[in-house]
Design a protein around this motif. Structure first.
Motif, PDB file in Angstrom:
ATOM      1  N   VAL A 140      24.674   5.499  12.913  1.00 20.76           N
ATOM      2  CA  VAL A 140      23.225   4.761  13.250  1.00 20.76           C
ATOM      3  C   VAL A 140      22.095   5.349  12.249  1.00 20.76           C
ATOM      4  N   GLU A 141      21.075   4.475  12.077  1.00 21.64           N
ATOM      5  CA  GLU A 141      19.925   5.027  11.624  1.00 21.64           C
ATOM      6  C   GLU A 141      18.978   4.671  12.617  1.00 21.64           C
ATOM      7  N   MET A 142      18.357   5.873  13.000  1.00 20.24           N
ATOM      8  CA  MET A 142      17.427   6.125  14.328  1.00 20.24           C
ATOM      9  C   MET A 142      16.195   6.426  13.925  1.00 20.24           C
ATOM     10  N   LYS A 143      15.134   5.751  14.180  1.00 20.88           N
ATOM     11  CA  LYS A 143      13.636   6.085  13.958  1.00 20.88           C
ATOM     12  C   LYS A 143      13.429   7.351  14.973  1.00 20.88           C
ATOM     13  N   ALA A 144      12.811   8.263  14.514  1.00 20.99           N
ATOM     14  CA  ALA A 144      12.520   9.441  15.111  1.00 20.99           C
ATOM     15  C   ALA A 144      11.728   8.856  16.283  1.00 20.99           C
ATOM     16  N   PRO A 145      12.303   9.097  17.794  1.00 25.84           N
ATOM     17  CA  PRO A 145      11.237   8.565  18.853  1.00 25.84           C
ATOM     18  C   PRO A 145      10.351   9.911  18.907  1.00 25.84           C
ATOM     19  N   PRO A 146       9.237   9.450  19.636  1.00 28.37           N
ATOM     20  CA  PRO A 146       8.018  10.449  19.786  1.00 28.37           C
ATOM     21  C   PRO A 146       8.677  11.885  20.373  1.00 28.37           C
ATOM     22  N   ALA A 147       9.534  12.005  21.092  1.00 26.32           N
ATOM     23  CA  ALA A 147      10.145  13.104  21.684  1.00 26.32           C
ATOM     24  C   ALA A 147      10.740  14.220  20.688  1.00 26.32           C
ATOM     25  N   PHE A 148      10.978  13.478  19.484  1.00 26.08           N
ATOM     26  CA  PHE A 148      11.772  14.292  18.532  1.00 26.08           C
ATOM     27  C   PHE A 148      10.571  14.826  17.703  1.00 26.08           C
ATOM     28  N   VAL A 149       9.519  14.465  17.432  1.00 28.18           N
ATOM     29  CA  VAL A 149       8.418  14.789  16.429  1.00 28.18           C
ATOM     30  C   VAL A 149       8.083  16.143  16.711  1.00 28.18           C
ATOM     31  N   ASN A 150       7.997  16.768  15.542  1.00 26.83           N
ATOM     32  CA  ASN A 150       7.661  18.406  15.611  1.00 26.83           C
ATOM     33  C   ASN A 150       8.704  19.200  16.275  1.00 26.83           C
ATOM     34  N   LYS A 151       9.738  18.674  16.650  1.00 28.86           N
ATOM     35  CA  LYS A 151      11.062  19.378  17.053  1.00 28.86           C
ATOM     36  C   LYS A 151      11.749  19.423  15.981  1.00 28.86           C
ATOM     37  N   ASN A 152      12.793  20.511  16.106  1.00 30.82           N
ATOM     38  CA  ASN A 152      14.042  20.681  15.199  1.00 30.82           C
ATOM     39  C   ASN A 152      15.052  20.262  15.694  1.00 30.82           C
ATOM     40  N   LEU A 153      16.229  20.135  14.962  1.00 26.86           N
ATOM     41  CA  LEU A 153      17.649  19.690  15.277  1.00 26.86           C
ATOM     42  C   LEU A 153      18.221  20.781  16.515  1.00 26.86           C
ATOM     43  N   LYS A 154      17.743  21.914  16.162  1.00 31.49           N
ATOM     44  CA  LYS A 154      18.205  23.030  17.122  1.00 31.49           C
ATOM     45  C   LYS A 154      17.690  22.761  18.359  1.00 31.49           C
TER      46      LYS A 154
END
Ligand code: ATP
Length: 221
Positions: free
Chosen positions: A151-165
């Protein structure tokens, strides 16, 4: 290398759009329909367009259908004609046959008689639209198998400024981020410690049930 040659049988909305697109991409395309009007409608958009009944084996032989690399059977309503056409094309030895199915049972019959790929455009588009309504963050959904998708998913606000770790993607959702799109750029080896930005699009692979969980968790952004 010689370009593949395509024949499209059945020039409804689906068949004519496949035929016109392939021609536009520079391929040689023979478009076939037993309805003369449909043939006339497409004659200037494909290499050759002819009127013939595809359930007539002799007519198909005369068209040299066996010489095409790929035949797309795009007859919808008339399931019997679709099955007979597929069988004839198969018996003539066409190496790759793609057939549009009306429903599951039709699809099963087509696979049994040798269709290499069965497509369900109405059903798939319905699923995509429903999917997009439920999860507006999901821009694209590609089924890899019955169990896995990308899937291609727009980064939701909860992801912004966080990294994958920090998001702990693998442990929490059992999914893997293959790539991150940022504007025109595509990072195909995203680092676990690189922060995500607003507007990023994540390309994620995973089991369908886990992806669904991920989508639901962030459905509202
Ligand atoms: P779409 O949804 O793609 O518009 P459809 O699913 O409604 O199409 P039909 O319109 O039933 O499909 O069929 C597509 C085309 O196949 C029609 O133009 C029809 O004339 C053609 N067709 C049906 N039977 C044959 C046949 N035996 N030989 C050649 N063409 C055929």
């Amino acid at each position: 290398m010689l370009k593949k040659q395509y024949a499209v049988i059945g020039l409804g909305r689906f068949g004519s759009s496949v035929a016109a697109y392939l021609t536009g991409m520079g391929y040689e395309v023979l478009a076939v329909d037993d309805n003369e009007e449909r043939v006339q409608d497409i004659v200037h958009q494909v290499t050759h367009a002819v009127s013939a009944d595809s359930t007539d084996e002799e007519a198909m032989k005369a068209l040299g259908i066996r010489n095409f690399d790929v035949v797309v059977v795009a007859i919808g309503q008339d399931i019997q004609a679709s099955i007979m056409t597929t069988l004839i094309v198969k018996e003539l030895g066409v190496p790759h046959i793609v057939v549009k199915a009306q429903n599951d049972m039709h699809g099963k019959v087509l696979s049994k008689i040798g269709a290499d790929k069965v497509v369900f455009p109405e059903r798939d588009m319905g699923l995509r639209v429903a999917h997009h309504l439920i999860s507006p963050n999901i821009l694209e959904h590609i089924e890899l198998s019955g169990d896995f998708s990308i899937v291609e998913m727009k980064a939701p606000p909860a992801f912004v400024n966080k990294n994958l770790k920090q998001l702990d993607f693998r442990a929490k959702f059992g999914c893997n981020v293959l790539a991150v799109k940022r504007g025109e750029d595509m990072d195909i080896a995203p680092r676990a410690d690189a922060p995500l930005l607003q507007g990023d699009v994540l390309v994620i692979v995973g089991k369908n049930e886990r992806l669904m969980k991920l989508e639901q968790t962030y459905a509202e952004g």
